[in-house]
Design a protein around this motif. Structure first.
Motif, PDB file in Angstrom:
ATOM      1  N   ASN A  33       0.825  -1.220   0.000  1.00  0.00           N
ATOM      2  CA  ASN A  33       0.000   0.000   0.000  1.00  0.00           C
ATOM      3  C   ASN A  33       0.860   1.272   0.000  1.00  0.00           C
ATOM      4  OD1 ASN A  33      -2.527   1.217  -0.104  1.00  0.00           O
ATOM      5  ND2 ASN A  33      -2.625   1.480   2.116  1.00  0.00           N
ATOM      6  N   ILE A  34       1.864   1.285  -0.870  1.00  0.00           N
ATOM      7  CA  ILE A  34       2.742   2.451  -0.993  1.00  0.00           C
ATOM      8  C   ILE A  34       2.223   3.337  -2.124  1.00  0.00           C
ATOM      9  CG2 ILE A  34       5.088   3.231  -1.493  1.00  0.00           C
ATOM     10  CD1 ILE A  34       6.103   0.555  -0.441  1.00  0.00           C
ATOM     11  N   THR A  35       2.140   4.630  -1.838  1.00  0.00           N
ATOM     12  CA  THR A  35       1.677   5.589  -2.837  1.00  0.00           C
ATOM     13  C   THR A  35       2.699   6.715  -2.964  1.00  0.00           C
ATOM     14  OG1 THR A  35      -0.631   5.139  -2.263  1.00  0.00           O
ATOM     15  CG2 THR A  35      -0.193   7.139  -3.515  1.00  0.00           C
ATOM     16  N   PHE A  36       3.017   7.077  -4.192  1.00  0.00           N
ATOM     17  CA  PHE A  36       3.927   8.196  -4.420  1.00  0.00           C
ATOM     18  C   PHE A  36       3.265   9.501  -3.941  1.00  0.00           C
ATOM     19  CE2 PHE A  36       5.645   5.133  -7.385  1.00  0.00           C
ATOM     20  CZ  PHE A  36       7.015   5.387  -7.367  1.00  0.00           C
ATOM     21  N   LYS A  37       4.076  10.414  -3.458  1.00  0.00           N
ATOM     22  CA  LYS A  37       3.559  11.716  -3.036  1.00  0.00           C
ATOM     23  C   LYS A  37       2.932  12.436  -4.225  1.00  0.00           C
ATOM     24  CE  LYS A  37       6.039  14.278  -0.335  1.00  0.00           C
ATOM     25  NZ  LYS A  37       7.189  15.042   0.214  1.00  0.00           N
ATOM     26  N   THR A  38       1.876  13.177  -3.967  1.00  0.00           N
ATOM     27  CA  THR A  38       1.248  13.948  -5.043  1.00  0.00           C
ATOM     28  C   THR A  38       2.169  15.082  -5.472  1.00  0.00           C
ATOM     29  OG1 THR A  38       0.117  15.315  -3.403  1.00  0.00           O
ATOM     30  CG2 THR A  38      -1.075  13.399  -4.261  1.00  0.00           C
ATOM     31  N   LEU A  39       1.941  15.571  -6.660  1.00  0.00           N
ATOM     32  CA  LEU A  39       2.837  16.575  -7.236  1.00  0.00           C
ATOM     33  C   LEU A  39       2.913  17.830  -6.375  1.00  0.00           C
ATOM     34  CD1 LEU A  39       4.659  17.037  -9.684  1.00  0.00           C
ATOM     35  CD2 LEU A  39       2.706  18.086 -10.856  1.00  0.00           C
TER      36      LEU A  39
END
Length: 214
Positions: A47-53
């Motif tokens: 459940n890893i998500t890249f940081k939003t822009l």
């Protein structure tokens, strides 16, 4: 040997090779699909998500992979490589001035010895030394967790690359099987168009020799 017989032998051999290449392609495809599915399922569970822009720091915005994958779920091997190198790697460099988990072991051991000595001698600098030790220990624990996760993600990326290579090899096997099948068909067509009596390499009769009378 008759030409038709030779054509049939080569054509049958081509069919056998085409079958073997097809089987190899199927096996490689199965391995490629397994690697892809396994990597995707394992990464999805994290459940890893890249940081939003809009939440990226100036330093993070300089990393093209973080900008490209901003806001996305981490589910592929390539994304794992980007996250490991460009996100975790970037922050690990800033955590302890570029020092690694192993590098921090020396100052941590030295500070422990100093704290023990200061405690024994009631040194007035004990509180400062204890704080330094706590800071180094926290940095080392952060480095350990970060380097461990980074290594696991890079291992996952490497596993996914094996799957990619297997898929590429499967494609080559399928293409080679197709070529061999087409050549075999051409061989069968040529064989049935060739007269049964035609030899593969007929011996041409040489010019008649004149008898020389002595």
């Amino acid at each position: 040997m008759k030409r038709r017989t030779l054509d049939l032998m080569f054509s049958l051999g081509g069919v056998a090779i085409a079958i073997l290449l097809t089987v190899a392609g199927v096996v490689l495809t199965a391995n490629a699909n397994f690697a892809t599915d396994y990597v995707t399922s394992q990464l999805a569970e994290q459940n890893i998500t890249f940081k939003t822009l809009d939440t990226l720091t100036p330093a993070e915005r300089e990393q093209p992979g973080l900008v490209e994958n901003a806001g996305q779920k981490l589910t592929t091997g390539k994304q794992a490589e980007v996250y490991a190198l460009q996100f975790i790697g970037l922050h690990l460099k800033n955590t302890a001035g570029g020092k690694t988990y192993a590098d921090l072991g020396v100052p941590q051991s030295q500070l422990r010895a100093q704290v023990a000595e200061a405690t024994k001698n009631n040194d007035p600098n004990l509180a400062a030394l204890q704080q330094q030790l706590a800071d180094v220990t926290a940095q080392r624990e952060t480095m350990f967790k970060g380097e461990t996760l980074r290594g696991l993600l890079l291992t996952t990326y490497g596993f996914s690359e094996f799957g990619t290579k297997a898929g590429q090899a499967a494609l080559v096997a399928y293409l080679a099987a197709l070529v061999m099948a087409l050549l075999s068909i051409a061989g069968f067509v040529h064989a049935f168009r060739t007269p049964r009596t035609e030899a593969f390499a007929p011996v041409e009769a040489g010019p008649a020799r004149e008898k020389i009378n002595a």
